[in-house]
Design a protein around this motif. Structure first.
Motif, short mmCIF file in Angstrom:
data_model
loop_
_atom_site.label_atom_id
_atom_site.label_comp_id
_atom_site.label_asym_id
_atom_site.label_seq_id
_atom_site.Cartn_x
_atom_site.Cartn_y
_atom_site.Cartn_z
N UNK A 30 48.85 0.13 43.48
CA UNK A 30 49.02 1.50 44.28
C UNK A 30 48.91 1.36 45.76
N UNK A 31 48.88 2.55 46.38
CA UNK A 31 48.84 2.55 47.87
C UNK A 31 47.28 1.93 48.14
N UNK A 32 46.43 2.29 47.18
CA UNK A 32 44.82 1.80 47.34
C UNK A 32 44.61 0.03 47.04
N UNK A 33 45.74 -0.26 46.67
CA UNK A 33 45.80 -1.93 46.37
C UNK A 33 45.04 -1.80 45.24
N UNK A 34 44.99 -1.22 44.25
CA UNK A 34 44.31 -1.40 42.95
C UNK A 34 45.39 -2.05 42.05
N UNK A 35 45.17 -3.35 41.78
CA UNK A 35 46.02 -4.20 40.89
C UNK A 35 46.07 -3.98 39.54
N UNK A 36 44.61 -3.89 39.21
CA UNK A 36 44.18 -3.78 37.69
C UNK A 36 44.69 -2.57 37.01
N UNK A 37 44.73 -2.65 35.71
CA UNK A 37 45.33 -1.34 34.97
C UNK A 37 44.42 -1.50 33.69
N UNK A 38 43.99 -0.62 32.84
CA UNK A 38 43.78 -0.43 31.72
C UNK A 38 44.40 0.25 30.75
N UNK A 39 45.29 0.05 29.76
CA UNK A 39 45.98 0.79 28.98
C UNK A 39 45.65 0.84 27.67
N UNK A 40 45.47 2.17 27.15
CA UNK A 40 45.07 2.75 25.86
C UNK A 40 46.08 2.78 24.77
N UNK A 41 46.20 1.90 23.99
CA UNK A 41 47.13 2.04 22.86
C UNK A 41 46.42 2.82 21.73
N UNK A 42 46.55 4.10 21.18
CA UNK A 42 45.79 4.85 20.48
C UNK A 42 45.83 4.46 18.99
N UNK A 43 47.26 4.39 18.54
CA UNK A 43 47.37 4.40 17.38
C UNK A 43 47.29 5.99 16.58
N UNK A 44 47.29 6.00 15.53
CA UNK A 44 47.49 7.47 14.97
C UNK A 44 45.75 7.65 14.62
N UNK A 45 45.27 8.73 15.25
CA UNK A 45 43.72 8.75 15.04
C UNK A 45 43.49 9.37 13.63
N UNK A 46 44.52 9.91 12.96
CA UNK A 46 44.16 10.27 11.59
C UNK A 46 43.85 8.94 10.54
N UNK A 47 44.65 8.06 11.01
CA UNK A 47 44.56 6.68 10.21
C UNK A 47 43.63 5.63 10.80
N UNK A 48 43.32 5.81 12.10
CA UNK A 48 42.29 4.93 12.66
C UNK A 48 41.12 5.72 13.63
N UNK A 49 39.92 5.85 12.77
CA UNK A 49 38.94 6.78 13.18
C UNK A 49 38.45 5.99 14.61
N UNK A 50 38.39 4.86 14.77
CA UNK A 50 37.91 4.37 16.18
C UNK A 50 38.74 4.73 17.42
N UNK A 51 39.79 5.38 17.11
CA UNK A 51 40.54 5.76 18.47
C UNK A 51 39.71 6.76 19.00
N UNK A 52 39.08 7.92 18.51
CA UNK A 52 38.47 8.69 19.24
C UNK A 52 36.98 8.05 19.85
N UNK A 53 36.38 6.95 19.25
CA UNK A 53 35.34 6.35 19.91
C UNK A 53 36.09 5.52 21.05
N UNK A 54 36.77 4.88 21.06
CA UNK A 54 37.64 4.35 22.40
C UNK A 54 37.76 5.34 23.52
N UNK A 55 38.54 6.41 23.12
CA UNK A 55 38.50 7.57 23.82
C UNK A 55 37.21 8.11 24.56
N UNK A 56 36.17 8.17 23.91
CA UNK A 56 34.97 8.22 24.54
C UNK A 56 34.37 7.42 25.41
N UNK A 57 34.88 5.91 25.03
CA UNK A 57 34.25 4.92 25.97
C UNK A 57 35.14 4.78 27.37
N UNK A 58 36.40 5.05 27.08
CA UNK A 58 37.26 4.69 28.23
C UNK A 58 36.93 5.25 29.54
#
Length: 149
Positions: A30-58
């Motif tokens: 970015x213009x602010x020179x932030x080179x690092x990103x974190x990309x969230x692959x959620x999966x289907x939250x109905x099948x993967x209950x941890x998706x919502x947990x990771x959504x809280x932590x992110x």
């Protein structure tokens, strides 16, 4: 369709929804020179209950590494098209990149200390990108003789 929690995360944190048409632009610094990103692959939250947990932590991760890390959420329905590129096998997963280099992957929900230690290490200026996993090979033998398929 994302869970209400994932949708709220994206809206509240102003995280872009990523797919194959905008991922390269997202990975560029970015213009602010932030080179690092974190990309969230959620999966289907109905099948993967941890998706919502990771959504809280992110949001906590983004706040802790504010100014050093930008976040995005892979758009549901486009995950399969991006999983191979980012070596994601298990969902939910968080993928940390430096530009287009994958620094590391954190599948499922983790202890807070593991997020802090791993991501902190990956954000260091001299950190080496993750080695691309070699394709697995299967060797078939019959009677001690290798059979080429």
């Amino acid at each position: 369709m994302p869970s209400a929690l994932v949708r709220a995360l994206s809206e509240r944190m102003n995280l872009p929804l990523l797919d194959e048409t905008n991922i390269d632009a997202f990975l560029a610094p970015t213009a602010e020179e932030v080179d690092h990103t974190i990309i969230f692959f959620t999966g289907d939250p109905k099948q993967r209950s941890e998706t919502n947990d990771v959504a809280v932590v992110l949001p906590e991760i983004l706040q802790t590494f504010q100014g050093r890390l930008r976040g995005g959420v892979v758009r549901r329905g486009h995950e399969d098209r991006l999983k191979a590129r980012f070596h994601v096998v298990i969902m939910p997963s968080l993928v940390v990149t430096r530009r287009s280099d994958i620094m590391g992957i954190l599948p499922k929900v983790r202890d807070w200390s593991e997020y802090m230690d791993s991501i902190g290490d990956w954000l260091e200026p001299g950190a080496e990108p993750m080695k691309t996993p070699a394709p697995q090979r299967v060797e078939i033998r019959h009677g001690g003789v290798r059979i080429d398929a």
